[in-house]
Design a protein around this motif. Structure first.
Motif, mmCIF file in Angstrom:
data_model
loop_
_atom_site.group_PDB
_atom_site.id
_atom_site.type_symbol
_atom_site.label_atom_id
_atom_site.label_comp_id
_atom_site.label_asym_id
_atom_site.label_seq_id
_atom_site.Cartn_x
_atom_site.Cartn_y
_atom_site.Cartn_z
ATOM 1 N N LEU A 190 28.686 63.345 -54.918
ATOM 2 C CA LEU A 190 29.320 64.586 -55.149
ATOM 3 C C LEU A 190 28.168 65.355 -55.088
ATOM 4 O O LEU A 190 27.168 65.282 -55.822
ATOM 5 C CB LEU A 190 30.051 64.634 -56.736
ATOM 6 N N ALA A 191 28.406 66.914 -54.444
ATOM 7 C CA ALA A 191 27.380 67.573 -54.277
ATOM 8 C C ALA A 191 27.732 68.985 -54.935
ATOM 9 O O ALA A 191 29.053 69.421 -54.420
ATOM 10 C CB ALA A 191 26.690 67.574 -52.891
ATOM 11 N N LEU A 192 27.046 69.764 -55.613
ATOM 12 C CA LEU A 192 27.395 71.088 -56.138
ATOM 13 C C LEU A 192 26.510 72.128 -55.682
ATOM 14 O O LEU A 192 25.130 71.935 -55.601
ATOM 15 C CB LEU A 192 27.428 71.108 -57.447
ATOM 16 N N GLU A 193 27.056 73.179 -54.985
ATOM 17 C CA GLU A 193 26.217 74.136 -54.749
ATOM 18 C C GLU A 193 26.561 75.650 -55.163
ATOM 19 O O GLU A 193 27.730 76.187 -54.697
ATOM 20 C CB GLU A 193 25.949 74.375 -53.022
ATOM 21 N N THR A 194 25.775 76.247 -55.909
ATOM 22 C CA THR A 194 26.400 77.351 -56.486
ATOM 23 C C THR A 194 25.210 78.540 -56.830
ATOM 24 O O THR A 194 24.972 79.429 -57.320
ATOM 25 C CB THR A 194 26.933 77.296 -57.973
ATOM 26 N N SER A 195 24.110 78.420 -55.582
ATOM 27 C CA SER A 195 23.262 79.636 -55.447
ATOM 28 C C SER A 195 23.669 80.895 -55.265
ATOM 29 O O SER A 195 23.046 81.924 -55.203
ATOM 30 C CB SER A 195 22.308 79.185 -54.647
ATOM 31 N N VAL A 196 24.942 80.775 -54.302
ATOM 32 C CA VAL A 196 25.417 82.022 -54.168
ATOM 33 C C VAL A 196 26.995 82.100 -54.429
ATOM 34 O O VAL A 196 27.475 81.005 -54.910
ATOM 35 C CB VAL A 196 25.359 82.158 -52.554
ATOM 36 N N ASP A 197 27.638 83.255 -54.250
ATOM 37 C CA ASP A 197 29.003 83.342 -54.882
ATOM 38 C C ASP A 197 29.792 83.483 -53.600
ATOM 39 O O ASP A 197 29.627 84.667 -52.940
ATOM 40 C CB ASP A 197 29.308 84.490 -55.793
ATOM 41 N N PRO A 198 31.046 82.905 -53.526
ATOM 42 C CA PRO A 198 31.388 81.544 -54.286
ATOM 43 C C PRO A 198 30.609 80.455 -53.805
ATOM 44 O O PRO A 198 30.003 80.300 -52.931
ATOM 45 C CB PRO A 198 32.962 81.599 -53.814
ATOM 46 N N GLY A 199 30.624 79.633 -54.949
ATOM 47 C CA GLY A 199 29.900 78.334 -54.807
ATOM 48 C C GLY A 199 30.695 77.279 -54.132
ATOM 49 O O GLY A 199 31.933 77.571 -53.369
ATOM 50 N N SER A 200 30.220 76.003 -53.744
ATOM 51 C CA SER A 200 31.172 75.250 -53.026
ATOM 52 C C SER A 200 30.566 73.631 -53.582
ATOM 53 O O SER A 200 29.631 73.645 -54.280
ATOM 54 C CB SER A 200 30.666 74.991 -51.410
ATOM 55 N N ILE A 201 31.514 72.787 -53.209
ATOM 56 C CA ILE A 201 31.130 71.218 -53.428
ATOM 57 C C ILE A 201 31.639 70.454 -52.297
ATOM 58 O O ILE A 201 32.305 71.112 -51.281
ATOM 59 C CB ILE A 201 32.214 70.969 -54.680
ATOM 60 N N ALA A 202 31.066 69.570 -52.236
ATOM 61 C CA ALA A 202 31.411 68.329 -51.167
ATOM 62 C C ALA A 202 31.181 67.126 -51.775
ATOM 63 O O ALA A 202 30.387 66.412 -52.775
ATOM 64 C CB ALA A 202 30.183 68.586 -50.050
ATOM 65 N N LEU A 203 32.005 66.052 -50.996
ATOM 66 C CA LEU A 203 32.204 64.860 -51.639
ATOM 67 C C LEU A 203 32.110 63.963 -50.380
ATOM 68 O O LEU A 203 32.573 63.900 -49.319
ATOM 69 C CB LEU A 203 33.678 64.528 -52.112
ATOM 70 N N TRP A 204 30.962 62.998 -50.573
ATOM 71 C CA TRP A 204 30.677 61.997 -49.302
ATOM 72 C C TRP A 204 31.447 60.716 -49.683
ATOM 73 O O TRP A 204 31.073 60.089 -50.786
ATOM 74 C CB TRP A 204 29.154 61.880 -49.495
ATOM 75 N N CYS A 205 32.098 60.338 -48.938
ATOM 76 C CA CYS A 205 32.940 59.138 -49.189
ATOM 77 C C CYS A 205 32.619 58.085 -48.047
ATOM 78 O O CYS A 205 33.248 58.270 -46.871
ATOM 79 C CB CYS A 205 34.200 59.314 -49.372
ATOM 80 N N ASP A 206 31.845 57.210 -48.079
ATOM 81 C CA ASP A 206 31.212 56.325 -47.166
ATOM 82 C C ASP A 206 30.868 56.903 -45.546
ATOM 83 O O ASP A 206 31.566 56.471 -44.905
ATOM 84 C CB ASP A 206 32.228 55.260 -47.063
ATOM 85 N N GLY A 207 30.372 57.996 -45.760
ATOM 86 C CA GLY A 207 30.155 58.811 -44.465
ATOM 87 C C GLY A 207 31.000 59.846 -44.179
ATOM 88 O O GLY A 207 30.560 60.581 -43.296
ATOM 89 N N GLU A 208 32.230 60.051 -44.673
ATOM 90 C CA GLU A 208 33.215 60.854 -44.449
ATOM 91 C C GLU A 208 32.845 62.263 -45.603
ATOM 92 O O GLU A 208 32.727 61.632 -46.723
ATOM 93 C CB GLU A 208 34.652 60.481 -44.469
ATOM 94 N N VAL A 209 33.102 63.317 -45.123
ATOM 95 C CA VAL A 209 32.784 64.387 -46.180
ATOM 96 C C VAL A 209 34.042 65.395 -46.115
ATOM 97 O O VAL A 209 34.653 65.810 -45.455
ATOM 98 C CB VAL A 209 31.558 65.193 -45.585
ATOM 99 N N ILE A 210 34.378 65.682 -47.535
ATOM 100 C CA ILE A 210 35.339 66.584 -47.809
ATOM 101 C C ILE A 210 34.524 67.808 -48.476
ATOM 102 O O ILE A 210 33.968 67.692 -49.422
ATOM 103 C CB ILE A 210 36.543 66.000 -48.875
ATOM 104 N N ALA A 211 34.652 69.091 -47.827
ATOM 105 C CA ALA A 211 33.995 69.922 -48.257
ATOM 106 C C ALA A 211 35.023 71.145 -48.779
ATOM 107 O O ALA A 211 35.920 71.557 -48.112
ATOM 108 C CB ALA A 211 32.985 70.675 -47.285
ATOM 109 N N ARG A 212 34.751 71.802 -50.052
ATOM 110 C CA ARG A 212 35.610 72.860 -50.485
ATOM 111 C C ARG A 212 34.989 73.862 -51.042
ATOM 112 O O ARG A 212 33.726 73.589 -51.680
ATOM 113 C CB ARG A 212 36.659 72.172 -51.460
ATOM 114 N N SER A 213 35.441 75.215 -50.872
ATOM 115 C CA SER A 213 34.678 76.306 -51.430
ATOM 116 C C SER A 213 35.383 76.596 -52.959
ATOM 117 O O SER A 213 36.585 76.653 -52.993
ATOM 118 C CB SER A 213 34.543 77.378 -50.525
ATOM 119 N N CYS A 214 34.668 77.165 -53.781
ATOM 120 C CA CYS A 214 35.493 78.072 -55.013
ATOM 121 C C CYS A 214 36.340 79.078 -54.596
ATOM 122 O O CYS A 214 35.959 79.822 -53.706
ATOM 123 C CB CYS A 214 34.319 78.045 -56.009
ATOM 124 N N PRO A 215 37.302 79.275 -55.597
ATOM 125 C CA PRO A 215 38.209 80.547 -55.172
ATOM 126 C C PRO A 215 37.321 81.651 -55.436
ATOM 127 O O PRO A 215 36.363 81.735 -56.211
ATOM 128 C CB PRO A 215 39.194 80.211 -56.366
#
Length: 225
Positions: A4-29
C-alpha cells in the motif's frame, strides 16, 4: 506481494495498491481534507481488491516535500499501520517519484511550494543530483547541459521559471503531479529486496522551515496585512 502506498504532499491525495505486479490507484475525494478521506479510501480500495489489512506485506509513503499538513497525514497513517500490523515501512521522495513518472532520463522537477517558490530537484536516470531545495523561480539552479525533461505544477504556476529553464529543457510536463501509483511502483521492488525503515524514524521531508510569511514580510512586498 501486496504493498500500500500513500501520497498526500498535494491536495487531493492519492493511494495505490500493488497486488503482485497489478496496481489499483485511487484519488481522495475533493472538497474534504486528506485527513478525513485517506483511511476510508484505503479501506474501500482493499475491499475492492478482495484484501484485508492483514494481507499487506508492506507500506510506503511519500516523504515530501509538499504540503506540511498533507505530509504529516500520510506519514502518521503509514507509521500507525506499520506498527499496528508489524509491516515493513518505506519512505519514497515525492520529487523522485515524479521524476520516475515523467518517463524521462534526465528530469527537472518543480513542485509549487506557494509563497512564490518551488520545491526543486534534478534526477539523472533516477539518481538525485545535488540536494532537494526550495527556490524562487529566478534562483533555481540550472543543469550544465541541455535536453532535460521538466515536470511539475511549478512550471505552470510561475512563467518566469519556465523562461529560466528554457535553454536546457526539451520536454515540458507542467501537468504532472505527485501520485501514489508512482510511489508504489518504486517502493514494491525495494520492499521485496528488504529495504525498509524503523517506523520511529519515519519523518516528512519539509525542506522549507516556515509555512507562511509574516505580516511585515507581506507588507514589504507590497501585499496586504
Amino acid at each position: 506481494m501486496n504493498v500500500l502506498a500513500l501520497e498526500t504532499s498535494v491536495d487531493p491525495g492519492s493511494i495505490a495498491l500493488w497486488c503482485d505486479g497489478e496496481v489499483i490507484a485511487r484519488s481522495c475525494p475533493t472538497g474534504l481534507s486528506n485527513s478525513q478521506t485517506l483511511l476510508p479510501l484505503v479501506d474501500s480500495t482493499l475491499r475492492e481488491a478482495g484484501l484485508s489489512f492483514a494481507a499487506l506485506d508492506g507500506i510506503a509513503f511519500g516523504t515530501g516535500p509538499g504540503s506540511f499538513t498533507g505530509l504529516r497525514v500520510s506519514c502518521g497513517l503509514a507509521q500507525g499501520l506499520a506498527v499496528a500490523r508489524d509491516l515493513p515501512l518505506l519512505g519514497v521522495g515525492t520529487l523522485e517519484a515524479m521524476a520516475w513518472s515523467s518517463g524521462g532520463e534526465r528530469v527537472i522537477v518543480a513542485l509549487d511550494a506557494r509563497m512564490g517558490e518551488v520545491y526543486f530537484g534534478m534526477f539523472d536516470r533516477g539518481v538525485q543530483q545535488g540536494s532537494i531545495g526550495v527556490f524562487s523561480p529566478a534562483a533555481v539552479p540550472l543543469p550544465e547541459s541541455g535536453e532535460w525533461h521538466a515536470c511539475g505544477n511549478g512550471l505552470a504556476a510561475y512563467p518566469a521559471l519556465r523562461e529560466r529553464l528554457s535553454p536546457c529543457v526539451a520536454v515540458w510536463q507542467p501537468e504532472l503531479i505527485p501520485l501514489a501509483e508512482a510511489l508504489v511502483r518504486l517502493a514494491a521492488p525495494r520492499l521485496e529486496r528488504g529495504e525498509c525503515i524503523d517506523p520511529a524514524d519515519a519523518v516528512p521531508l519539509y525542506v522549507r522551515n516556515k509555512v507562511a510569511r509574516t505580516v511585515a514580510e507581506r507588507l514589504a512586498e507590497g501585499g496586504r496585512a
